[in-house]
Write a protein that holds these residues in place. Structure first.
Motif, PDB file in Angstrom:
ATOM      1  N   ILE A 107       4.320 -12.380  17.079  1.00 37.11           N
ATOM      2  CA  ILE A 107       3.624 -12.318  18.360  1.00 37.11           C
ATOM      3  C   ILE A 107       2.248 -11.676  18.168  1.00 37.11           C
ATOM      4  N   ILE A 123      -0.825 -13.795  28.050  1.00 38.19           N
ATOM      5  CA  ILE A 123       0.419 -13.494  27.343  1.00 38.19           C
ATOM      6  C   ILE A 123       0.451 -12.052  26.846  1.00 38.19           C
ATOM      7  N   PRO A 125      -0.763  -9.126  28.127  1.00 40.84           N
ATOM      8  CA  PRO A 125      -0.241  -8.205  29.140  1.00 40.84           C
ATOM      9  C   PRO A 125       1.230  -8.451  29.478  1.00 40.84           C
ATOM     10  N   LEU A 126       1.660  -9.724  29.485  1.00 37.95           N
ATOM     11  CA  LEU A 126       3.061 -10.005  29.814  1.00 37.95           C
ATOM     12  C   LEU A 126       3.992  -9.402  28.767  1.00 37.95           C
ATOM     13  N   VAL A 127       3.592  -9.504  27.479  1.00 38.35           N
ATOM     14  CA  VAL A 127       4.417  -8.910  26.425  1.00 38.35           C
ATOM     15  C   VAL A 127       4.484  -7.397  26.600  1.00 38.35           C
ATOM     16  N   GLU A 128       3.340  -6.790  26.994  1.00 31.42           N
ATOM     17  CA  GLU A 128       3.366  -5.347  27.198  1.00 31.42           C
ATOM     18  C   GLU A 128       4.219  -4.966  28.406  1.00 31.42           C
ATOM     19  N   MET A 129       4.276  -5.851  29.389  1.00 27.96           N
ATOM     20  CA  MET A 129       5.124  -5.590  30.561  1.00 27.96           C
ATOM     21  C   MET A 129       6.597  -5.514  30.164  1.00 27.96           C
ATOM     22  N   LEU A 130       6.951  -6.277  29.138  1.00 28.99           N
ATOM     23  CA  LEU A 130       8.336  -6.244  28.670  1.00 28.99           C
ATOM     24  C   LEU A 130       8.712  -4.819  28.257  1.00 28.99           C
ATOM     25  N   ALA A 132       7.531  -2.200  29.616  1.00 28.97           N
ATOM     26  CA  ALA A 132       7.510  -1.316  30.781  1.00 28.97           C
ATOM     27  C   ALA A 132       8.812  -1.364  31.576  1.00 28.97           C
ATOM     28  N   ILE A 133       9.677  -2.340  31.284  1.00 28.49           N
ATOM     29  CA  ILE A 133      10.953  -2.403  32.011  1.00 28.49           C
ATOM     30  C   ILE A 133      11.776  -1.155  31.690  1.00 28.49           C
TER      31      ILE A 133
ATOM     32  N   VAL B  79       7.806 -13.771  26.593  1.00 29.52           N
ATOM     33  CA  VAL B  79       7.439 -14.001  27.992  1.00 29.52           C
ATOM     34  C   VAL B  79       8.641 -14.519  28.781  1.00 29.52           C
ATOM     35  N   LEU B  82      10.978 -11.709  29.664  1.00 27.07           N
ATOM     36  CA  LEU B  82      10.486 -10.962  30.823  1.00 27.07           C
ATOM     37  C   LEU B  82      10.841 -11.714  32.099  1.00 27.07           C
ATOM     38  N   LEU B 314      11.668  -1.822  39.610  1.00 28.10           N
ATOM     39  CA  LEU B 314      10.953  -2.752  38.734  1.00 28.10           C
ATOM     40  C   LEU B 314       9.668  -3.232  39.404  1.00 28.10           C
ATOM     41  N   ILE B 317       7.066  -0.510  39.162  1.00 29.80           N
ATOM     42  CA  ILE B 317       6.541  -0.303  37.811  1.00 29.80           C
ATOM     43  C   ILE B 317       5.644  -1.464  37.382  1.00 29.80           C
ATOM     44  N   ARG B 325      -4.159  -2.428  35.137  1.00 24.65           N
ATOM     45  CA  ARG B 325      -4.860  -3.392  34.295  1.00 24.65           C
ATOM     46  C   ARG B 325      -6.069  -3.983  35.019  1.00 24.65           C
TER      47      ARG B 325
END
Lengths: 327, 338
Positions: A107, A123, A125-130, A132-133, B79, B82, B314, B317, B325
């Motif tokens: 990745i 993508i 930011p979305l990976v970093e959001m993972l 944050a869960i 992705v 998520l 969730l 957050i 961002r």
């Protein structure tokens, strides 16, 4: 410009001599406060270690280092040993790392080298959001959604294909176990490795890559021959940081690992890690020896965790030094 | 590496055919005139070893494309995960989410209905108190690192912060239990102190990074005007870094709001009604421990409520992360380097 206009407010006061001696006092106050805060941060670290050691003292003096290899955990009989939890921690963290290092690096390469700019900005930011869960939500998801799927599909499939290997034994009845915990840890570690390694790959000088391309290397050969080697130690540090995260995760692992107290070769059986055993037995501990033994598990975890983190910092620093001198 | 070392060694004595291969063309294009002549010779003696085209290029490009495809797949997998987790939470929460759910007291285990208002308010109080404790300390530590500390002290403190950051949160829970709970009782305050230890290294490290980005010219301008150190810090350095500090704090708050382990031994016994007193006889209700407890008990109503609580947490957050961002992008495009 904007700095100068801000200064206009403070300038007249600073030129007066009485204000200047007051300034000296405030300079001292600022220094003192900053110093105090920094000392506090270091003291907190020391205090955590002290509390964990003192909490474990009864168990330390009773069992000594034999605790590490003793494999029974029976609170009712006053018999405690850390071996099953060391095993569970090692297996889940190792499996998680085995899965997340290649995925995370892939990745990272995709986000830094392969993906078109516009996709990177979505993508990444979305990976970093993972990451944050919250672990408690991931663990809950692991019990309700992932476990039935593993039990019904993935575990029988792996058992059928690779059943001759001990880690892929017969699936258990619930889908909770070492394998589920490893997968949840993988989900937590992948974004860490991905985002650190992406940042590292972006610092690899473009000229080196262009040089390799000009010599006829394909895209993958550029990545393998130039990008990966010059970021290798940083990637290793990222893997160590991910390992630290996996070793210390308590909540999500507690939820999905099934709280077994024995050592099983099969990944599909239940187990427990150092951190998850503390989390799931702390409320029910009645004897002081039981509590002390849980603190002893915490002490082992603390030592491992400090070693892993220090290793990561040492690698990262050496890497930083090399980078800085190369520029 | 070996594939790359090859070309540099033998570029000099190279036939037309191999040069076109290097430029990325397939061997067939070049094999018209030169290829037929050199074919018999290269069978006897392979002059350029690893770079001989002989169909290798196609394989290399195929491998390259396969690897790129697998990298794309890995990214899409992350992705997709998520998406799956968010969808699982949202679809299961849909049945309980309502105005009542957000405003009613907690229901006892085994009973239907009820809400999570006390947990939402409790989490807000605990996290706010933790931020109030940790944020000033974190900023002061960062100021010490950038304004005062010598190289050795700075690296020692940075190491301490990194170790604190890597500390398993369950151990922070054990620490606060040993420090504040043994001999006393659980409280929201103890939970806040535990979360403050989680927040401190995050705020300190991120603030330090931002402070290092404050343009030296601003500081030099203040020095040249004879402004004292603390006035420079208060009037120049901190205002210039304000956006970054707020960003870092918001991310730390989002992280702390979802932490369960530090609260498990310090703030897990609580009443079902709203309480805002962090020093009361019981802990404050909070969302993470509520979800954890419900997930460990076999109660279908509890599961449904836990999904609802998970959705609320969730959503907060992820929205906080998105907001930060967007804010960071806007302020960095406004002139300051990222």
């Amino acid at each position: 410009m904007s700095g100068a206009t801000r200064l206009a407010g403070v300038l007249p006061a600073a030129t007066r001599s009485r204000a200047r001696s007051a300034d000296r006092v405030w300079d001292g106050v600022l220094y003192g406060l900053c110093m105090l805060a920094s000392v506090l941060a270091v003291v907190v670290l020391g205090a955590i270690a002290y509390k964990v050691i003192s909490g474990a003292s009864e168990s330390l003096s009773r069992f000594g280092p034999g605790f590490l290899v003793h494999s029974t955990w029976k609170p009712n009989f006053g018999s405690f040993g850390a071996a099953p939890f060391l095993f569970g921690t090692a297996v889940t963290s190792f499996t998680a790392l085995l899965l997340s290092v290649p995925i995370g690096i892939s990745i990272g390469l995709y986000l830094s080298m392969v993906a078109p700019q516009r996709l990177r900005r979505v993508i990444g930011p979305l990976v970093e959001m993972l990451a944050a869960i919250p672990s408690v939500i991931l663990g809950f998801w692991g019990i309700i959604v992932l476990a039935p799927f593993l039990q019904a599909h993935l575990e029988p499939f792996l058992h059928g294909a690779l059943g001759f290997l001990p880690p892929f034994g017969a699936p258990a009845t619930t889908g909770s176990g070492l394998f589920n915990a490893s997968l949840i840890l993988t989900i937590m570690v992948v974004p860490i490795i991905a985002s650190i390694s992406r940042d590292l790959f972006l610092t690899v000088p473009q000229e080196l890559q262009d040089g390799a391309t000009a010599l006829g290397a394909t895209r993958w050969e550029v990545l393998r021959g130039v990008v990966l080697p010059s970021a290798a130690s940083g990637v290793a540090a990222a893997a160590f940081l991910g390992l630290g995260r996996a070793l210390g995760e308590a909540i999500a692992v507690t939820q999905v690992i099934g709280a077994g107290s024995s050592i099983n070769a099969s990944l599909f059986q239940t187990g427990d890690t150092l951190a998850s055993r503390i989390a799931n037995q702390y409320g029910s501990a009645t004897t002081t020896l039981h509590v002390a033994s849980l603190f002893y598990l915490g002490l082992i975890l603390l030592v491992i965790e400090l070693l892993v983190n220090i290793a990561a910092q040492l690698i990262a620093r050496r890497f930083d030094v090399q980078r800085a001198s190369a520029r | 590496m070996s594939d790359l070392a090859g070309p540099s060694r033998g570029l000099a004595g190279r036939s037309q055919e191999q040069m076109t291969d290097l430029a990325g063309l397939s061997p067939e294009h070049a094999s018209g005139e030169v290829g037929s002549l050199s074919a018999s010779a290269s069978e006897l003696h392979d002059q350029v070893g690893p770079l001989t085209p002989s169909g290798h290029l196609r394989r290399r490009q195929l491998i390259s494309r396969l690897v790129e495809a697998s990298q794309t797949t890995a990214a899409l997998l992350a992705v997709a995960l998520l998406g799956i987790v968010v969808y699982s939470v949202a679809s299961r929460a849909a049945s309980v989410l309502s105005f009542d759910f957000l405003t009613k007291d907690l229901a006892p285990s085994g009973a239907p209905g009820g809400g999570i208002a006390p947990a939402i308010i409790g989490t807000a109080v605990i996290v706010a108190l933790a931020t109030v404790i940790a944020m000033p300390v974190g900023i002061l530590v960062a100021l010490y690192l950038t304004e005062f500390a010598g190289a050795r002290a700075a690296s020692a403190i940075r190491l301490a912060l990194d170790l604190l950051n890597g500390m398993p949160t369950i151990l922070i829970g054990l620490f606060i239990f040993g420090l504040l709970i043994v001999g006393h009782h659980q409280s929201g305050f103890a939970g806040s102190v535990a979360l403050a230890i989680v927040i401190l290294p995050l705020v300190a490290r991120a603030t330090q990074e931002v402070l290092l980005l404050v343009p030296p010219s601003l500081r030099e301008a203040a020095d040249a005007l004879g402004v004292s150190h603390w006035r420079t810090v208060r009037g120049v350095v901190l205002p210039a870094a304000r956006g970054g500090i707020l960003t870092a704090t918001m991310l730390a708050v989002a992280r702390a709001a979802g932490e369960t382990a530090p609260l498990l031994f310090t703030c897990s016994i609580f009443a079902n009604s709203v309480s805002v007193n962090p020093f009361g006889q019981l802990g404050l209700p909070n969302i993470p421990v509520y979800i954890f407890t419900a997930s460990e008990a076999a109660d279908p109503y509890g599961f449904a409520r836990a999904w609802g609580a998970a959705f609320v947490l969730l959503a907060f957050i992820l929205l906080a992360n998105l907001g930060v961002r967007a804010f960071a992008n806007r302020s960095s495009s406004g002139g300051r380097s990222p």
